[in-house]
Write a protein that holds these residues in place. Structure first.
Motif, PDB file in Angstrom:
ATOM      1  N   GLU A  93      16.994  -4.451  -3.075  1.00 28.11           N
ATOM      2  CA  GLU A  93      15.742  -4.820  -3.733  1.00 28.11           C
ATOM      3  C   GLU A  93      15.594  -4.152  -5.106  1.00 28.11           C
ATOM      4  O   GLU A  93      15.085  -4.759  -6.047  1.00 28.11           O
ATOM      5  CB  GLU A  93      14.545  -4.461  -2.851  1.00 28.11           C
ATOM      6  CG  GLU A  93      14.353  -5.363  -1.649  1.00 28.11           C
ATOM      7  CD  GLU A  93      15.242  -4.995  -0.466  1.00 28.11           C
ATOM      8  OE1 GLU A  93      15.920  -3.929  -0.528  1.00 28.11           O
ATOM      9  OE2 GLU A  93      15.270  -5.758   0.514  1.00 28.11           O
ATOM     10  N   ILE A  94      16.038  -2.907  -5.219  1.00 26.39           N
ATOM     11  CA  ILE A  94      15.891  -2.195  -6.497  1.00 26.39           C
ATOM     12  C   ILE A  94      16.739  -2.873  -7.577  1.00 26.39           C
ATOM     13  O   ILE A  94      16.271  -3.114  -8.698  1.00 26.39           O
ATOM     14  CB  ILE A  94      16.251  -0.698  -6.321  1.00 26.39           C
ATOM     15  CG1 ILE A  94      15.155  -0.028  -5.457  1.00 26.39           C
ATOM     16  CG2 ILE A  94      16.387   0.012  -7.672  1.00 26.39           C
ATOM     17  CD1 ILE A  94      15.455   1.395  -5.050  1.00 26.39           C
ATOM     18  N   MET A 139       7.556  -7.929  -3.189  1.00 24.98           N
ATOM     19  CA  MET A 139       8.221  -7.153  -4.236  1.00 24.98           C
ATOM     20  C   MET A 139       7.265  -6.643  -5.322  1.00 24.98           C
ATOM     21  O   MET A 139       7.699  -5.951  -6.245  1.00 24.98           O
ATOM     22  CB  MET A 139       9.314  -8.010  -4.887  1.00 24.98           C
ATOM     23  CG  MET A 139      10.370  -8.510  -3.923  1.00 24.98           C
ATOM     24  SD  MET A 139      11.295  -7.165  -3.159  1.00 24.98           S
ATOM     25  CE  MET A 139      12.339  -6.719  -4.534  1.00 24.98           C
ATOM     26  N   ALA A 140       5.993  -6.984  -5.244  1.00 27.26           N
ATOM     27  CA  ALA A 140       5.087  -6.646  -6.348  1.00 27.26           C
ATOM     28  C   ALA A 140       5.055  -5.144  -6.623  1.00 27.26           C
ATOM     29  O   ALA A 140       5.240  -4.703  -7.765  1.00 27.26           O
ATOM     30  CB  ALA A 140       3.686  -7.179  -6.057  1.00 27.26           C
ATOM     31  N   SER A 141       4.832  -4.340  -5.588  1.00 28.66           N
ATOM     32  CA  SER A 141       4.683  -2.898  -5.862  1.00 28.66           C
ATOM     33  C   SER A 141       5.983  -2.292  -6.381  1.00 28.66           C
ATOM     34  O   SER A 141       5.972  -1.448  -7.276  1.00 28.66           O
ATOM     35  CB  SER A 141       4.165  -2.151  -4.627  1.00 28.66           C
ATOM     36  OG  SER A 141       5.031  -2.292  -3.536  1.00 28.66           O
ATOM     37  N   LEU A 142       7.113  -2.726  -5.827  1.00 29.25           N
ATOM     38  CA  LEU A 142       8.389  -2.182  -6.307  1.00 29.25           C
ATOM     39  C   LEU A 142       8.623  -2.529  -7.779  1.00 29.25           C
ATOM     40  O   LEU A 142       9.145  -1.704  -8.541  1.00 29.25           O
ATOM     41  CB  LEU A 142       9.548  -2.692  -5.441  1.00 29.25           C
ATOM     42  CG  LEU A 142      10.920  -2.106  -5.762  1.00 29.25           C
ATOM     43  CD1 LEU A 142      10.948  -0.581  -5.617  1.00 29.25           C
ATOM     44  CD2 LEU A 142      12.001  -2.720  -4.879  1.00 29.25           C
ATOM     45  N   TYR A 171       6.371  -2.767 -10.102  1.00 34.59           N
ATOM     46  CA  TYR A 171       5.603  -1.796 -10.886  1.00 34.59           C
ATOM     47  C   TYR A 171       6.296  -0.429 -10.899  1.00 34.59           C
ATOM     48  O   TYR A 171       6.352   0.251 -11.929  1.00 34.59           O
ATOM     49  CB  TYR A 171       4.177  -1.659 -10.340  1.00 34.59           C
ATOM     50  CG  TYR A 171       3.263  -2.783 -10.759  1.00 34.59           C
ATOM     51  CD1 TYR A 171       2.695  -2.805 -12.034  1.00 34.59           C
ATOM     52  CD2 TYR A 171       2.983  -3.845  -9.909  1.00 34.59           C
ATOM     53  CE1 TYR A 171       1.868  -3.852 -12.436  1.00 34.59           C
ATOM     54  CE2 TYR A 171       2.161  -4.902 -10.297  1.00 34.59           C
ATOM     55  CZ  TYR A 171       1.609  -4.893 -11.562  1.00 34.59           C
ATOM     56  OH  TYR A 171       0.798  -5.927 -11.960  1.00 34.59           O
ATOM     57  N   GLU A 172       6.820  -0.024  -9.747  1.00 37.96           N
ATOM     58  CA  GLU A 172       7.496   1.279  -9.676  1.00 37.96           C
ATOM     59  C   GLU A 172       8.751   1.323 -10.554  1.00 37.96           C
ATOM     60  O   GLU A 172       9.012   2.309 -11.245  1.00 37.96           O
ATOM     61  CB  GLU A 172       7.873   1.599  -8.227  1.00 37.96           C
ATOM     62  CG  GLU A 172       6.686   1.852  -7.316  1.00 37.96           C
ATOM     63  CD  GLU A 172       7.148   2.191  -5.901  1.00 37.96           C
ATOM     64  OE1 GLU A 172       7.269   3.379  -5.584  1.00 37.96           O
ATOM     65  OE2 GLU A 172       7.422   1.253  -5.127  1.00 37.96           O
ATOM     66  N   ILE A 173       9.510   0.250 -10.523  1.00 33.07           N
ATOM     67  CA  ILE A 173      10.744   0.193 -11.321  1.00 33.07           C
ATOM     68  C   ILE A 173      10.397   0.162 -12.809  1.00 33.07           C
ATOM     69  O   ILE A 173      11.060   0.787 -13.635  1.00 33.07           O
ATOM     70  CB  ILE A 173      11.585  -1.052 -10.918  1.00 33.07           C
ATOM     71  CG1 ILE A 173      12.070  -0.914  -9.481  1.00 33.07           C
ATOM     72  CG2 ILE A 173      12.758  -1.262 -11.876  1.00 33.07           C
ATOM     73  CD1 ILE A 173      12.959   0.274  -9.202  1.00 33.07           C
ATOM     74  N   LYS A 174       9.329  -0.531 -13.125  1.00 37.73           N
ATOM     75  CA  LYS A 174       8.896  -0.536 -14.528  1.00 37.73           C
ATOM     76  C   LYS A 174       8.586   0.894 -14.981  1.00 37.73           C
ATOM     77  O   LYS A 174       9.043   1.342 -16.035  1.00 37.73           O
ATOM     78  CB  LYS A 174       7.668  -1.426 -14.728  1.00 37.73           C
ATOM     79  CG  LYS A 174       7.277  -1.451 -16.193  1.00 37.73           C
ATOM     80  CD  LYS A 174       6.074  -2.238 -16.545  1.00 37.73           C
ATOM     81  CE  LYS A 174       5.773  -1.919 -18.018  1.00 37.73           C
ATOM     82  NZ  LYS A 174       4.522  -2.471 -18.488  1.00 37.73           N
ATOM     83  N   GLU A 175       7.815   1.584 -14.169  1.00 33.77           N
ATOM     84  CA  GLU A 175       7.409   2.950 -14.534  1.00 33.77           C
ATOM     85  C   GLU A 175       8.622   3.867 -14.684  1.00 33.77           C
ATOM     86  O   GLU A 175       8.692   4.679 -15.612  1.00 33.77           O
ATOM     87  CB  GLU A 175       6.474   3.501 -13.451  1.00 33.77           C
ATOM     88  CG  GLU A 175       5.910   4.874 -13.778  1.00 33.77           C
ATOM     89  CD  GLU A 175       5.082   5.437 -12.634  1.00 33.77           C
ATOM     90  OE1 GLU A 175       5.484   5.278 -11.451  1.00 33.77           O
ATOM     91  OE2 GLU A 175       4.039   6.049 -12.912  1.00 33.77           O
ATOM     92  N   GLN A 176       9.596   3.721 -13.798  1.00 28.53           N
ATOM     93  CA  GLN A 176      10.741   4.630 -13.807  1.00 28.53           C
ATOM     94  C   GLN A 176      11.752   4.332 -14.904  1.00 28.53           C
ATOM     95  O   GLN A 176      12.321   5.240 -15.490  1.00 28.53           O
ATOM     96  CB  GLN A 176      11.478   4.523 -12.471  1.00 28.53           C
ATOM     97  CG  GLN A 176      10.941   5.450 -11.403  1.00 28.53           C
ATOM     98  CD  GLN A 176      11.782   5.315 -10.140  1.00 28.53           C
ATOM     99  OE1 GLN A 176      11.622   4.341  -9.407  1.00 28.53           O
ATOM    100  NE2 GLN A 176      12.672   6.252  -9.913  1.00 28.53           N
ATOM    101  N   PHE A 177      11.995   3.047 -15.137  1.00 27.19           N
ATOM    102  CA  PHE A 177      13.132   2.691 -15.999  1.00 27.19           C
ATOM    103  C   PHE A 177      12.766   1.917 -17.262  1.00 27.19           C
ATOM    104  O   PHE A 177      13.555   1.853 -18.189  1.00 27.19           O
ATOM    105  CB  PHE A 177      14.158   1.870 -15.205  1.00 27.19           C
ATOM    106  CG  PHE A 177      14.702   2.575 -13.996  1.00 27.19           C
ATOM    107  CD1 PHE A 177      15.632   3.604 -14.150  1.00 27.19           C
ATOM    108  CD2 PHE A 177      14.277   2.235 -12.726  1.00 27.19           C
ATOM    109  CE1 PHE A 177      16.146   4.261 -13.043  1.00 27.19           C
ATOM    110  CE2 PHE A 177      14.785   2.886 -11.613  1.00 27.19           C
ATOM    111  CZ  PHE A 177      15.719   3.908 -11.767  1.00 27.19           C
ATOM    112  N   ILE A 212       7.037  -4.783 -21.359  1.00 23.84           N
ATOM    113  CA  ILE A 212       7.054  -5.974 -20.507  1.00 23.84           C
ATOM    114  C   ILE A 212       5.833  -5.918 -19.588  1.00 23.84           C
ATOM    115  O   ILE A 212       5.543  -4.889 -18.993  1.00 23.84           O
ATOM    116  CB  ILE A 212       8.359  -6.049 -19.684  1.00 23.84           C
ATOM    117  CG1 ILE A 212       9.514  -6.377 -20.618  1.00 23.84           C
ATOM    118  CG2 ILE A 212       8.247  -7.073 -18.551  1.00 23.84           C
ATOM    119  CD1 ILE A 212      10.872  -6.295 -19.977  1.00 23.84           C
ATOM    120  N   VAL A 232       1.177 -10.814 -11.072  1.00 27.45           N
ATOM    121  CA  VAL A 232       1.386 -11.240  -9.690  1.00 27.45           C
ATOM    122  C   VAL A 232       0.675 -12.575  -9.458  1.00 27.45           C
ATOM    123  O   VAL A 232      -0.507 -12.721  -9.760  1.00 27.45           O
ATOM    124  CB  VAL A 232       0.842 -10.184  -8.701  1.00 27.45           C
ATOM    125  CG1 VAL A 232       1.094 -10.622  -7.258  1.00 27.45           C
ATOM    126  CG2 VAL A 232       1.473  -8.814  -8.961  1.00 27.45           C
TER     127      VAL A 232
END
Lengths: 248, 248
Positions: free
Chosen positions: A59-60, A89-92, A94-100, A106, A110
């Motif tokens: 998923e990541i 996948m919505a929350s992931l 957001y998390e991936i955006k924040e991290q990377f 961008i 949703v």
């Protein structure tokens, strides 16, 4: 460059339960990303798009591909079955955006869809027509103790309950285990039910008692429903009254 | 004579969040019955249909009209905003059938729609992306003690929570009252939010802390969201992780 990635809920299986908004957005995309089973449902309709899938448990990577494609200037949507924000996948994203991709500008949007609690409930009648809980029995990402605590809370406070991921090959006894935890609070005759393959070929609908539910064999494509203490069976359907009719 | 009454969820406000299935069915009907506000949204689109509305608190009459019209041989749909089975008319239709039209052979079919928990969550990001509860704060049809018990259960078992009907003219302090019941279990800084007029003109979105939520003024067209203990604010959105990312 500002670009927007859409995180789109497709609803259950068949395209007719998709919203107009979801379809409009998919029509405008260059790239549609998702789990292969769901992409297959779309490929015939949108032959000119680029389709990208990653396997389960990747998923990541799937999320990162969305951002990479959007950074190339492509119009990107990631699709989920049901709703993108209910175990989707919505929350992931957001998390991936924040991290990377925190500096990428961008935007994420949703687009809601009909989740299995709602589409399954419609097949069974109206089991969630009062306060309800949605609980996933998968302990892949959640400690079992937490799931157990939520099952007890839901049953003891007389919520109607929808269970996602009630079983899988490795967790074939989980529905039984969950019922055993709740049986202190739920009488054996409580109306329950389940729906397999909602909105797809081979939809299977069953209404049963709580006692029978414990012994039912369900799979990961099944959504299970447990009524509250007022739930009745009318016309072979599960009906949880809202209370309009209590004085009649 | 066998006939089928459709109980149709329209999704939130704007037609673009309706499913293809819902619209297809409405197109085929002779009579569309519902609360006036929702009928007004459809009348322009379907000028040739018969539209029948009853005021609020006349829900039982509204259901009976459906059956009477179906017995005349008309194709009938009753519409609800959001989903027909989430605080909608689906369960009452089954009850009215059982009480008054048991011999009629009229079939009922529920057509699912996107409920405010899902559409509101999408506006706010992904607040319900793990186990969640939906609770109505209206005690018009439910004893307050039952609502209170459910609030405690939901908060103490760390569910994400969506609150429907958080307030009305007569119940203007109910959201505050609900927050006071839950504050034993929820830290002041917990990310929360609400959406007013989802999918309609004047949509208003707010992200705030649990402490701030208690003092917010909301109305009956608002859906309130309370995160679980893992919920974060990312990009001014509410994000409840599913857990995919916990090892990174």
């Amino acid at each position: 460059m500002t670009n927007c990635i859409y995180i789109v809920g497709m609803g259950p299986g068949s395209e007719k339960k998709m919203s107009f908004e979801a379809k409009d957005i998919l029509e405008k995309m260059d790239v549609i990303i998702g789990y292969k089973v769901y992409l297959d449902l779309l490929e015939e309709e949108f032959r000119t798009k680029e389709f990208i899938s990653t396997p389960m448990k990747k998923e990541i990577e799937r999320c990162k591909i969305c951002f990479e494609k959007a950074l190339e200037g492509k119009k990107v949507a990631i699709i989920c079955s049901g709703d993108a924000g209910i175990y989707g996948m919505a929350s992931l994203m957001y998390e991936i955006k924040e991290q990377f991709y925190a500096d990428s500008q961008i935007e994420l949007r949703v687009i809601p869809g009909i989740t299995a609690a709602i589409s399954g409930a419609a097949e069974l009648g109206a089991p969630l027509n009062h306060d309800f809980c949605v609980i996933s029995l998968s302990d892949l990402l959640t400690p079992w103790e937490k799931i157990e605590k939520r099952l007890v809370a839901a049953a003891s406070a007389d919520f109607a309950i929808a269970l996602y991921n009630p079983s899988s090959k490795k967790r074939s006894h989980y529905l039984k285990k969950a019922c055993e935890i709740m049986e202190k609070y739920i009488e054996k005759s409580r109306p329950c039910g389940y729906v397999k393959n909602i909105g797809r070929d081979g939809t299977e609908i069953c209404v049963c008692s709580f006692e029978e539910l414990k012994e039912e064999s369900v799979d990961m494509f099944t959504t299970v429903f447990i009524g509250n203490s007022s739930t009745k069976v009318i016309d072979k359907k599960l009906v949880t009254p809202r209370g309009y009719n209590r004085n009649e």
